[in-house]
Scaffold this active site. Structure first.
Site, PDB file in Angstrom:
ATOM      1  N   HIS A 194      -0.072   2.676  -5.645  1.00  0.00           N
ATOM      2  CA  HIS A 194       0.154   3.392  -6.410  1.00  0.00           C
ATOM      3  C   HIS A 194       1.555   4.533  -5.911  1.00  0.00           C
ATOM      4  CE1 HIS A 194      -1.686   5.284  -2.164  1.00  0.00           C
ATOM      5  NE2 HIS A 194      -3.031   4.224  -2.829  1.00  0.00           N
ATOM      6  N   ASP A 207       0.748  -0.730   0.131  1.00  0.00           N
ATOM      7  CA  ASP A 207      -0.399  -0.293   0.037  1.00  0.00           C
ATOM      8  C   ASP A 207       0.684   1.555  -0.205  1.00  0.00           C
ATOM      9  OD1 ASP A 207      -2.134   1.764   0.251  1.00  0.00           O
ATOM     10  OD2 ASP A 207      -2.546   0.359   2.020  1.00  0.00           O
ATOM     11  N   CYS A 209      -6.570   4.723  -3.413  1.00  0.00           N
ATOM     12  CA  CYS A 209      -6.372   2.953  -3.362  1.00  0.00           C
ATOM     13  C   CYS A 209      -7.297   1.974  -3.468  1.00  0.00           C
ATOM     14  CB  CYS A 209      -6.537   2.384  -1.804  1.00  0.00           C
ATOM     15  SG  CYS A 209      -5.212   3.016  -0.335  1.00  0.00           S
ATOM     16  N   HIS A 239     -10.133  -2.802   1.221  1.00  0.00           N
ATOM     17  CA  HIS A 239     -11.183  -1.620   0.926  1.00  0.00           C
ATOM     18  C   HIS A 239     -11.620  -0.953  -0.392  1.00  0.00           C
ATOM     19  CE1 HIS A 239      -9.078   2.656   1.503  1.00  0.00           C
ATOM     20  NE2 HIS A 239     -10.720   3.295   1.290  1.00  0.00           N
TER      21      HIS A 239
END
Ligand SMILES: *[C@@H]1O[C@H](CO)[C@@H](O)[C@H](O)[C@H]1NC(C)=O
Length: 490
Positions: free
Chosen positions: A346, A38, A78, A139
Protein backbone atom coordinates in the site's frame (compact mmCIF):
# COMPACT_ATOMS: atom_id res chain seq x y z
CA UNK A 1 5.32 -65.65 -29.29
CA UNK A 2 5.83 -62.30 -30.86
CA UNK A 3 3.21 -60.45 -28.81
CA UNK A 4 4.90 -61.66 -25.65
CA UNK A 5 7.78 -59.23 -26.09
CA UNK A 6 5.86 -56.72 -28.19
CA UNK A 7 3.41 -55.83 -25.46
CA UNK A 8 5.98 -54.84 -22.83
CA UNK A 9 7.96 -52.95 -25.47
CA UNK A 10 4.93 -50.99 -26.60
CA UNK A 11 3.98 -50.37 -23.02
CA UNK A 12 7.41 -49.05 -22.13
CA UNK A 13 7.43 -46.88 -25.29
CA UNK A 14 4.06 -45.49 -24.32
CA UNK A 15 5.22 -44.85 -20.78
CA UNK A 16 8.33 -43.03 -21.96
CA UNK A 17 6.26 -40.94 -24.32
CA UNK A 18 3.77 -40.21 -21.55
CA UNK A 19 6.61 -39.30 -19.23
CA UNK A 20 8.02 -36.92 -21.82
CA UNK A 21 4.72 -35.14 -22.26
CA UNK A 22 4.23 -34.76 -18.54
CA UNK A 23 7.80 -33.51 -18.14
CA UNK A 24 7.44 -30.98 -20.93
CA UNK A 25 4.17 -29.74 -19.57
CA UNK A 26 5.68 -29.22 -16.17
CA UNK A 27 8.64 -27.34 -17.60
CA UNK A 28 6.28 -25.22 -19.70
CA UNK A 29 4.86 -23.75 -16.56
CA UNK A 30 6.60 -20.49 -15.68
CA UNK A 31 8.16 -19.71 -12.34
CA UNK A 32 6.91 -16.81 -10.28
CA UNK A 33 9.02 -14.45 -8.21
CA UNK A 34 6.77 -11.96 -6.43
CA UNK A 35 8.58 -9.21 -4.55
CA UNK A 36 6.58 -7.03 -2.20
CA UNK A 37 7.96 -4.09 -0.25
CA UNK A 38 6.23 -2.96 2.92
CA UNK A 39 4.88 0.63 2.99
CA UNK A 40 6.75 1.71 -0.15
CA UNK A 41 5.27 4.82 -1.78
CA UNK A 42 4.81 5.14 -5.52
CA UNK A 43 6.87 8.35 -5.42
CA UNK A 44 9.83 6.57 -3.83
CA UNK A 45 10.88 4.84 -7.03
CA UNK A 46 12.99 6.23 -9.89
CA UNK A 47 10.92 4.90 -12.77
CA UNK A 48 7.81 6.46 -11.20
CA UNK A 49 9.37 9.89 -11.35
CA UNK A 50 11.77 10.12 -8.42
CA UNK A 51 14.99 11.77 -9.56
CA UNK A 52 16.89 11.91 -6.29
CA UNK A 53 16.62 8.31 -5.11
CA UNK A 54 18.75 5.77 -6.92
CA UNK A 55 16.73 2.67 -7.81
CA UNK A 56 18.52 1.38 -10.94
CA UNK A 57 17.57 -2.25 -10.33
CA UNK A 58 13.84 -1.61 -9.96
CA UNK A 59 13.98 0.75 -12.95
CA UNK A 60 15.68 -2.00 -14.92
CA UNK A 61 12.80 -4.39 -14.23
CA UNK A 62 10.44 -1.74 -15.61
CA UNK A 63 12.53 -1.03 -18.70
CA UNK A 64 12.79 -4.76 -19.44
CA UNK A 65 9.13 -5.36 -18.72
CA UNK A 66 5.75 -3.74 -18.14
CA UNK A 67 5.12 -0.86 -15.76
CA UNK A 68 1.62 -0.32 -14.35
CA UNK A 69 0.79 3.28 -13.55
CA UNK A 70 -2.62 2.66 -11.98
CA UNK A 71 -1.89 -0.34 -9.78
CA UNK A 72 -4.21 -0.37 -6.77
CA UNK A 73 -4.01 -2.09 -3.39
CA UNK A 74 -7.32 -3.46 -2.12
CA UNK A 75 -6.76 -1.86 1.29
CA UNK A 76 -4.45 0.83 2.69
CA UNK A 77 -3.01 -1.38 5.47
CA UNK A 78 -0.86 -4.52 5.58
CA UNK A 79 -3.13 -7.25 6.92
CA UNK A 80 -6.23 -6.57 4.77
CA UNK A 81 -4.21 -5.64 1.67
CA UNK A 82 -2.10 -8.78 1.89
CA UNK A 83 -5.11 -11.03 2.48
CA UNK A 84 -6.73 -9.57 -0.63
CA UNK A 85 -3.49 -10.01 -2.55
CA UNK A 86 -3.02 -13.69 -1.81
CA UNK A 87 -6.70 -14.67 -2.00
CA UNK A 88 -7.65 -12.55 -5.05
CA UNK A 89 -10.64 -11.14 -3.16
CA UNK A 90 -11.46 -8.10 -1.06
CA UNK A 91 -10.51 -8.60 2.60
CA UNK A 92 -14.18 -8.21 3.46
CA UNK A 93 -14.95 -11.57 1.84
CA UNK A 94 -12.56 -13.52 4.03
CA UNK A 95 -13.42 -11.72 7.25
CA UNK A 96 -10.11 -9.82 7.21
CA UNK A 97 -11.76 -6.40 7.10
CA UNK A 98 -12.05 -4.97 10.59
CA UNK A 99 -14.96 -3.07 12.11
CA UNK A 100 -12.76 -1.47 14.77
CA UNK A 101 -10.01 1.07 14.92
CA UNK A 102 -7.30 -1.58 14.76
CA UNK A 103 -7.29 -3.05 11.28
CA UNK A 104 -4.18 -5.19 11.37
CA UNK A 105 -3.02 -8.14 13.45
CA UNK A 106 -1.33 -6.47 16.45
CA UNK A 107 -0.38 -9.37 18.68
CA UNK A 108 1.01 -12.56 17.27
CA UNK A 109 -0.58 -14.42 20.17
CA UNK A 110 -4.04 -13.21 19.12
CA UNK A 111 -6.40 -15.68 17.53
CA UNK A 112 -7.08 -13.64 14.39
CA UNK A 113 -5.74 -14.43 10.96
CA UNK A 114 -6.51 -15.61 7.47
CA UNK A 115 -9.21 -18.29 7.90
CA UNK A 116 -8.00 -21.85 7.24
CA UNK A 117 -10.92 -22.24 4.83
CA UNK A 118 -9.56 -19.50 2.53
CA UNK A 119 -7.73 -20.39 -0.66
CA UNK A 120 -4.52 -18.62 -1.68
CA UNK A 121 -2.67 -18.53 -4.96
CA UNK A 122 0.05 -20.56 -3.26
CA UNK A 123 -2.45 -23.34 -2.49
CA UNK A 124 -3.69 -23.35 -6.08
CA UNK A 125 -0.17 -23.50 -7.49
CA UNK A 126 0.74 -26.27 -5.09
CA UNK A 127 -2.10 -28.30 -6.58
CA UNK A 128 -0.55 -27.67 -10.01
CA UNK A 129 2.74 -29.19 -8.91
CA UNK A 130 4.55 -26.01 -7.93
CA UNK A 131 7.04 -25.76 -5.10
CA UNK A 132 5.94 -22.73 -3.12
CA UNK A 133 7.87 -20.58 -0.69
CA UNK A 134 7.37 -17.47 1.38
CA UNK A 135 10.41 -15.58 2.58
CA UNK A 136 9.87 -12.53 4.76
CA UNK A 137 6.85 -10.94 6.31
CA UNK A 138 3.51 -12.76 6.72
CA UNK A 139 1.31 -10.71 9.11
CA UNK A 140 -1.81 -12.84 8.57
CA UNK A 141 -1.92 -14.59 11.94
CA UNK A 142 -0.53 -17.83 13.34
CA UNK A 143 -2.79 -19.66 15.83
CA UNK A 144 -6.54 -20.16 16.31
CA UNK A 145 -7.22 -22.00 19.55
CA UNK A 146 -3.91 -22.63 21.28
CA UNK A 147 -0.22 -21.99 20.86
CA UNK A 148 1.15 -24.28 18.22
CA UNK A 149 -2.02 -25.13 16.29
CA UNK A 150 -0.62 -22.88 13.51
CA UNK A 151 -3.98 -22.75 11.75
CA UNK A 152 -3.16 -19.42 10.05
CA UNK A 153 0.49 -20.25 9.39
CA UNK A 154 1.89 -19.86 5.84
CA UNK A 155 2.49 -23.64 5.74
CA UNK A 156 -1.30 -24.12 6.07
CA UNK A 157 -1.97 -21.58 3.36
CA UNK A 158 -0.11 -23.23 0.53
CA UNK A 159 3.50 -22.25 1.19
CA UNK A 160 5.48 -25.43 1.60
CA UNK A 161 8.49 -23.40 2.75
CA UNK A 162 8.44 -20.46 5.12
CA UNK A 163 11.29 -18.43 6.51
CA UNK A 164 10.71 -15.07 8.08
CA UNK A 165 8.50 -12.92 10.24
CA UNK A 166 5.11 -14.45 11.08
CA UNK A 167 4.29 -10.93 12.26
CA UNK A 168 5.99 -7.82 10.89
CA UNK A 169 8.87 -5.53 11.61
CA UNK A 170 7.80 -2.65 13.83
CA UNK A 171 9.25 -0.06 16.15
CA UNK A 172 8.65 -2.03 19.34
CA UNK A 173 11.10 -4.67 18.01
CA UNK A 174 14.06 -2.34 18.50
CA UNK A 175 14.63 -0.68 21.88
CA UNK A 176 14.71 3.10 21.63
CA UNK A 177 12.89 3.27 18.30
CA UNK A 178 9.53 4.22 19.75
CA UNK A 179 6.22 2.41 19.77
CA UNK A 180 3.89 1.18 17.08
CA UNK A 181 1.42 -1.04 18.91
CA UNK A 182 -1.34 0.94 20.63
CA UNK A 183 1.13 3.65 21.62
CA UNK A 184 -1.56 5.78 23.27
CA UNK A 185 -2.83 2.87 25.36
CA UNK A 186 0.74 2.00 26.39
CA UNK A 187 1.28 5.58 27.54
CA UNK A 188 -2.02 5.81 29.41
CA UNK A 189 -1.41 2.55 31.27
CA UNK A 190 2.13 3.56 32.12
CA UNK A 191 1.01 6.93 33.49
CA UNK A 192 -1.87 5.36 35.41
CA UNK A 193 0.51 2.89 37.06
CA UNK A 194 2.84 5.71 37.95
CA UNK A 195 0.08 7.85 39.50
CA UNK A 196 -1.20 4.87 41.51
CA UNK A 197 2.33 4.02 42.64
CA UNK A 198 3.12 7.55 43.75
CA UNK A 199 -0.25 7.72 45.52
CA UNK A 200 0.40 4.47 47.33
CA UNK A 201 3.89 5.46 48.47
CA UNK A 202 2.64 8.84 49.71
CA UNK A 203 -0.17 7.25 51.71
CA UNK A 204 2.18 4.68 53.23
CA UNK A 205 4.55 7.48 54.28
CA UNK A 206 1.70 9.47 55.76
CA UNK A 207 0.59 6.46 57.75
CA UNK A 208 4.12 5.61 58.95
CA UNK A 209 4.82 9.18 60.01
CA UNK A 210 1.54 9.21 61.85
CA UNK A 211 0.38 12.41 60.13
CA UNK A 212 -3.09 11.01 59.46
CA UNK A 213 -4.84 7.79 60.15
CA UNK A 214 -4.77 5.94 56.77
CA UNK A 215 -6.90 2.84 56.85
CA UNK A 216 -5.52 -0.51 55.69
CA UNK A 217 -8.86 -0.88 53.88
CA UNK A 218 -7.56 1.76 51.50
CA UNK A 219 -3.89 0.74 51.33
CA UNK A 220 -4.29 -2.95 50.65
CA UNK A 221 -6.71 -2.63 47.69
CA UNK A 222 -4.56 0.21 46.32
CA UNK A 223 -1.51 -2.00 46.55
CA UNK A 224 -3.21 -4.74 44.54
CA UNK A 225 -4.48 -2.21 42.02
CA UNK A 226 -0.88 -1.05 41.52
CA UNK A 227 0.26 -4.61 40.92
CA UNK A 228 -2.60 -5.18 38.50
CA UNK A 229 -1.92 -1.97 36.58
CA UNK A 230 1.77 -2.80 36.32
CA UNK A 231 0.97 -6.29 35.12
CA UNK A 232 -1.46 -5.05 32.49
CA UNK A 233 0.99 -2.47 31.24
CA UNK A 234 4.18 -4.45 31.66
CA UNK A 235 3.33 -7.89 30.49
CA UNK A 236 1.80 -7.30 27.06
CA UNK A 237 3.81 -4.26 26.10
CA UNK A 238 7.28 -4.69 27.56
CA UNK A 239 7.30 -8.27 26.35
CA UNK A 240 6.20 -7.25 22.85
CA UNK A 241 9.60 -7.90 21.24
CA UNK A 242 9.66 -11.39 22.74
CA UNK A 243 6.12 -12.15 21.74
CA UNK A 244 5.89 -10.46 18.37
CA UNK A 245 9.37 -10.03 16.94
CA UNK A 246 10.28 -13.58 16.07
CA UNK A 247 11.71 -15.48 13.13
CA UNK A 248 10.34 -18.88 12.16
CA UNK A 249 11.57 -21.47 9.74
CA UNK A 250 8.47 -23.40 8.78
CA UNK A 251 6.74 -24.14 12.09
CA UNK A 252 9.74 -23.68 14.30
CA UNK A 253 10.69 -20.49 16.14
CA UNK A 254 14.38 -19.97 15.45
CA UNK A 255 14.89 -16.46 16.87
CA UNK A 256 13.07 -14.81 19.74
CA UNK A 257 13.40 -11.89 19.83
CA UNK A 258 14.91 -11.57 16.37
CA UNK A 259 18.20 -9.90 15.49
CA UNK A 260 17.12 -6.93 13.41
CA UNK A 261 20.59 -5.76 12.26
CA UNK A 262 21.31 -8.75 10.04
CA UNK A 263 17.74 -9.39 8.92
CA UNK A 264 18.00 -7.90 5.39
CA UNK A 265 20.95 -10.10 4.41
CA UNK A 266 19.38 -13.22 5.89
CA UNK A 267 16.09 -12.71 4.10
CA UNK A 268 17.90 -12.08 0.82
CA UNK A 269 20.02 -15.21 1.30
CA UNK A 270 16.95 -17.32 2.01
CA UNK A 271 15.17 -16.00 -1.08
CA UNK A 272 18.19 -16.65 -3.29
CA UNK A 273 18.64 -20.15 -1.90
CA UNK A 274 14.99 -20.96 -2.50
CA UNK A 275 15.36 -20.01 -6.17
CA UNK A 276 18.59 -22.01 -6.52
CA UNK A 277 17.12 -25.08 -4.81
CA UNK A 278 14.12 -25.11 -7.12
CA UNK A 279 15.70 -24.01 -10.39
CA UNK A 280 14.80 -27.25 -12.17
CA UNK A 281 11.04 -27.36 -11.60
CA UNK A 282 8.20 -24.81 -11.47
CA UNK A 283 8.27 -22.71 -8.32
CA UNK A 284 6.56 -19.76 -6.70
CA UNK A 285 8.56 -17.48 -4.45
CA UNK A 286 6.75 -14.77 -2.55
CA UNK A 287 9.56 -12.57 -1.26
CA UNK A 288 7.93 -10.21 1.20
CA UNK A 289 10.55 -7.72 2.34
CA UNK A 290 10.76 -6.43 5.92
CA UNK A 291 11.75 -3.03 4.44
CA UNK A 292 10.60 -0.12 4.36
CA UNK A 293 8.47 -0.23 7.47
CA UNK A 294 9.96 1.56 10.48
CA UNK A 295 12.30 1.03 12.29
CA UNK A 296 14.81 1.71 9.55
CA UNK A 297 17.74 -0.66 9.14
CA UNK A 298 21.26 0.62 9.69
CA UNK A 299 23.14 -1.60 7.26
CA UNK A 300 26.67 -0.11 7.11
CA UNK A 301 26.99 -0.46 3.32
CA UNK A 302 24.06 1.92 2.81
CA UNK A 303 24.12 4.17 5.87
CA UNK A 304 24.59 7.81 4.94
CA UNK A 305 24.82 7.11 1.20
CA UNK A 306 21.50 8.48 -0.07
CA UNK A 307 20.22 12.03 -0.36
CA UNK A 308 17.19 11.31 1.81
CA UNK A 309 18.56 10.32 5.19
CA UNK A 310 17.95 6.94 6.73
CA UNK A 311 14.75 6.45 4.77
CA UNK A 312 16.60 7.00 1.50
CA UNK A 313 19.43 4.68 2.60
CA UNK A 314 16.85 1.98 3.23
CA UNK A 315 15.23 2.59 -0.15
CA UNK A 316 18.56 2.14 -1.88
CA UNK A 317 19.12 -1.05 0.08
CA UNK A 318 15.73 -2.31 -1.14
CA UNK A 319 16.83 -1.60 -4.69
CA UNK A 320 20.09 -3.46 -4.16
CA UNK A 321 18.18 -6.47 -2.81
CA UNK A 322 15.86 -6.46 -5.84
CA UNK A 323 18.95 -6.36 -8.05
CA UNK A 324 20.41 -9.39 -6.28
CA UNK A 325 17.22 -11.39 -6.78
CA UNK A 326 17.08 -10.47 -10.48
CA UNK A 327 20.75 -11.45 -10.80
CA UNK A 328 20.01 -14.83 -9.23
CA UNK A 329 17.12 -15.52 -11.63
CA UNK A 330 19.22 -14.44 -14.61
CA UNK A 331 22.39 -16.28 -13.64
CA UNK A 332 20.49 -19.57 -13.34
CA UNK A 333 19.18 -19.08 -16.88
CA UNK A 334 15.60 -18.80 -15.62
CA UNK A 335 14.78 -15.30 -16.90
CA UNK A 336 12.80 -16.35 -20.00
CA UNK A 337 10.68 -18.75 -17.97
CA UNK A 338 10.09 -16.59 -14.90
CA UNK A 339 7.50 -13.93 -14.30
CA UNK A 340 8.93 -11.41 -11.88
CA UNK A 341 6.65 -8.97 -10.09
CA UNK A 342 7.49 -5.96 -7.97
CA UNK A 343 4.98 -4.03 -5.85
CA UNK A 344 4.21 -2.45 -2.51
CA UNK A 345 1.41 -3.56 -0.18
CA UNK A 346 0.00 0.00 0.00
CA UNK A 347 1.10 3.64 0.03
CA UNK A 348 3.86 5.23 2.10
CA UNK A 349 3.25 6.07 5.74
CA UNK A 350 3.05 9.84 5.87
CA UNK A 351 2.82 10.24 9.64
CA UNK A 352 5.77 7.98 10.35
CA UNK A 353 8.65 10.40 10.76
CA UNK A 354 12.18 9.50 11.63
CA UNK A 355 13.34 11.79 14.43
CA UNK A 356 16.92 11.92 13.21
CA UNK A 357 16.30 12.85 9.62
CA UNK A 358 12.79 14.23 9.65
CA UNK A 359 12.10 12.12 6.57
CA UNK A 360 8.56 10.80 6.61
CA UNK A 361 7.72 7.15 6.15
CA UNK A 362 7.34 7.31 2.44
CA UNK A 363 6.58 9.45 -0.55
CA UNK A 364 3.42 9.01 -2.58
CA UNK A 365 4.35 11.48 -5.30
CA UNK A 366 1.53 13.63 -6.57
CA UNK A 367 -1.12 11.56 -4.81
CA UNK A 368 -2.84 12.82 -1.71
CA UNK A 369 -2.93 10.70 1.45
CA UNK A 370 -0.99 7.60 2.45
CA UNK A 371 -1.02 4.41 4.47
CA UNK A 372 -4.27 3.87 6.43
CA UNK A 373 -6.21 6.17 4.08
CA UNK A 374 -8.35 4.03 1.83
CA UNK A 375 -10.32 6.82 0.23
CA UNK A 376 -7.26 8.67 -1.03
CA UNK A 377 -5.08 7.66 -3.89
CA UNK A 378 -1.81 7.97 -1.94
CA UNK A 379 -2.92 5.17 0.39
CA UNK A 380 -3.60 2.65 -2.34
CA UNK A 381 -1.83 3.51 -5.61
CA UNK A 382 1.43 1.58 -5.64
CA UNK A 383 4.25 0.71 -8.01
CA UNK A 384 3.57 -2.43 -10.05
CA UNK A 385 6.12 -3.94 -12.43
CA UNK A 386 6.15 -7.23 -14.33
CA UNK A 387 9.17 -8.65 -16.12
CA UNK A 388 9.25 -11.71 -18.32
CA UNK A 389 11.77 -11.38 -21.17
CA UNK A 390 10.54 -13.00 -24.37
CA UNK A 391 6.92 -13.03 -23.29
CA UNK A 392 6.29 -9.42 -22.22
CA UNK A 393 7.41 -6.49 -24.36
CA UNK A 394 10.21 -4.43 -22.85
CA UNK A 395 9.39 -0.91 -21.78
CA UNK A 396 5.61 -1.23 -22.08
CA UNK A 397 3.48 1.01 -19.88
CA UNK A 398 -0.10 0.16 -18.90
CA UNK A 399 -2.24 3.03 -17.61
CA UNK A 400 -5.41 0.99 -17.11
CA UNK A 401 -6.69 0.34 -13.58
CA UNK A 402 -5.25 -2.90 -12.19
CA UNK A 403 -5.36 -4.42 -8.73
CA UNK A 404 -3.01 -6.40 -6.52
CA UNK A 405 -5.89 -8.90 -6.45
CA UNK A 406 -5.24 -9.55 -10.17
CA UNK A 407 -2.19 -11.64 -9.30
CA UNK A 408 -4.28 -14.58 -8.11
CA UNK A 409 -6.16 -15.14 -11.41
CA UNK A 410 -3.03 -14.30 -13.45
CA UNK A 411 -0.95 -16.93 -11.68
CA UNK A 412 -3.76 -19.45 -11.97
CA UNK A 413 -4.05 -18.80 -15.70
CA UNK A 414 -0.32 -19.21 -16.29
CA UNK A 415 -0.19 -22.39 -14.20
CA UNK A 416 -3.06 -23.73 -16.35
CA UNK A 417 -5.32 -24.13 -13.35
CA UNK A 418 -8.86 -24.45 -14.68
CA UNK A 419 -10.46 -25.99 -11.61
CA UNK A 420 -13.59 -24.31 -10.20
CA UNK A 421 -12.97 -21.49 -7.78
CA UNK A 422 -14.77 -18.99 -5.53
CA UNK A 423 -15.97 -15.60 -6.69
CA UNK A 424 -12.83 -13.55 -7.37
CA UNK A 425 -12.40 -9.77 -7.43
CA UNK A 426 -9.28 -9.75 -9.59
CA UNK A 427 -8.84 -10.41 -13.32
CA UNK A 428 -6.19 -12.20 -15.33
CA UNK A 429 -3.66 -9.53 -16.29
CA UNK A 430 -1.96 -11.36 -19.15
CA UNK A 431 -4.10 -9.87 -21.97
CA UNK A 432 -3.24 -6.35 -20.76
CA UNK A 433 0.42 -7.13 -20.11
CA UNK A 434 0.87 -8.79 -23.50
CA UNK A 435 -0.95 -6.00 -25.28
CA UNK A 436 -3.74 -8.32 -26.47
CA UNK A 437 -6.32 -6.25 -24.64
CA UNK A 438 -6.36 -2.48 -24.41
CA UNK A 439 -8.79 -2.20 -21.54
CA UNK A 440 -8.83 -3.47 -18.01
CA UNK A 441 -11.79 -5.60 -16.99
CA UNK A 442 -12.22 -3.65 -13.77
CA UNK A 443 -15.30 -1.52 -14.14
CA UNK A 444 -15.58 -0.72 -10.44
CA UNK A 445 -12.96 -0.84 -7.74
CA UNK A 446 -13.99 -0.47 -4.13
CA UNK A 447 -11.76 1.33 -1.69
CA UNK A 448 -12.25 0.16 1.86
CA UNK A 449 -10.96 1.23 5.24
CA UNK A 450 -11.71 -1.80 7.39
CA UNK A 451 -15.16 -2.88 6.33
CA UNK A 452 -16.21 0.66 5.50
CA UNK A 453 -16.41 1.68 1.91
CA UNK A 454 -14.61 5.03 1.54
CA UNK A 455 -14.60 5.48 -2.21
CA UNK A 456 -15.31 3.81 -5.52
CA UNK A 457 -13.37 4.06 -8.76
CA UNK A 458 -15.45 3.80 -11.89
CA UNK A 459 -13.92 2.82 -15.20
CA UNK A 460 -16.93 2.97 -17.54
CA UNK A 461 -16.85 0.48 -20.40
CA UNK A 462 -16.26 2.11 -23.75
CA UNK A 463 -15.11 5.40 -22.29
CA UNK A 464 -12.17 7.14 -23.94
CA UNK A 465 -8.99 6.83 -22.00
CA UNK A 466 -6.47 9.54 -21.39
CA UNK A 467 -3.48 8.51 -19.35
CA UNK A 468 -3.71 11.45 -16.97
CA UNK A 469 -6.29 9.85 -14.81
CA UNK A 470 -9.25 11.85 -16.00
CA UNK A 471 -11.16 8.78 -16.95
CA UNK A 472 -11.51 7.23 -13.57
CA UNK A 473 -14.37 8.99 -11.99
CA UNK A 474 -13.31 8.81 -8.42
CA UNK A 475 -15.77 9.85 -5.81
CA UNK A 476 -15.97 9.52 -2.11
CA UNK A 477 -18.91 7.88 -0.44
CA UNK A 478 -19.22 10.79 1.95
CA UNK A 479 -19.58 13.11 -1.00
CA UNK A 480 -22.43 11.04 -2.41
CA UNK A 481 -24.05 10.96 0.98
CA UNK A 482 -23.79 14.75 1.26
CA UNK A 483 -25.25 15.14 -2.21
CA UNK A 484 -28.01 12.77 -1.25
CA UNK A 485 -28.84 14.80 1.85
CA UNK A 486 -28.86 17.94 -0.21
CA UNK A 487 -31.44 16.52 -2.60
CA UNK A 488 -33.45 14.74 0.04
CA UNK A 489 -33.26 16.70 3.28
CA UNK A 490 -34.41 14.58 6.19
C1 LIG B 1 12.10 10.87 -3.87
O1 LIG B 1 11.98 10.08 -2.71
C2 LIG B 1 12.34 10.72 -1.52
C3 LIG B 1 12.26 9.68 -0.42
O2 LIG B 1 10.96 9.28 -0.15
C4 LIG B 1 11.45 11.92 -1.29
O3 LIG B 1 11.82 12.59 -0.11
C5 LIG B 1 11.54 12.85 -2.48
O4 LIG B 1 10.62 13.91 -2.32
C6 LIG B 1 11.23 12.10 -3.75
N1 LIG B 1 11.45 12.98 -4.89
C7 LIG B 1 10.57 13.14 -5.90
C8 LIG B 1 10.96 14.06 -6.98
O5 LIG B 1 9.51 12.57 -5.92
Amino acid sequence: MRSAWLAPLLLSLLLTAGGCVAGEEASNKPNFVLMMVDDLGIGDVGCYGNDTIRTPNIDRLASEGVKLTQHIAAAPLCTPSRSAFITGRYALRSGMGSTGRVQVVLFLAGSGGLPPSETTFAKRLQQQGYTTGLVGKWHLGVNCEYRGDHCHHPNQHGFSYFYGLPFTLFNDCVPGEGRDVLADLQETLEQLTMVLGVGLVTLVCVRLCGLFEVSLWLLVPLFFLCILATAVWYVPFILLPTWNCIIMRNQEVIEQPMTVETLPQRLLGEAQNFIKRNADHPFLLFFSLAHIHTPMFKTPAFAGKSRHGRYGDNLEEVDWIIGKITETVDSLGLASNTLMYFASDHGGHLEDSDLQTGQKGGWNGIYKGGKAMGGWEGGIRVPGIFRWPGRLAAGKVVDEPTSLMDLYPTLKYLAKDTQPDRQLDGYNLMPLLEGKAARSEHEFMFHYCGIYLNAVRWHPPGSKFTPVDTECIYFSIRQIYVTFLWYFPA
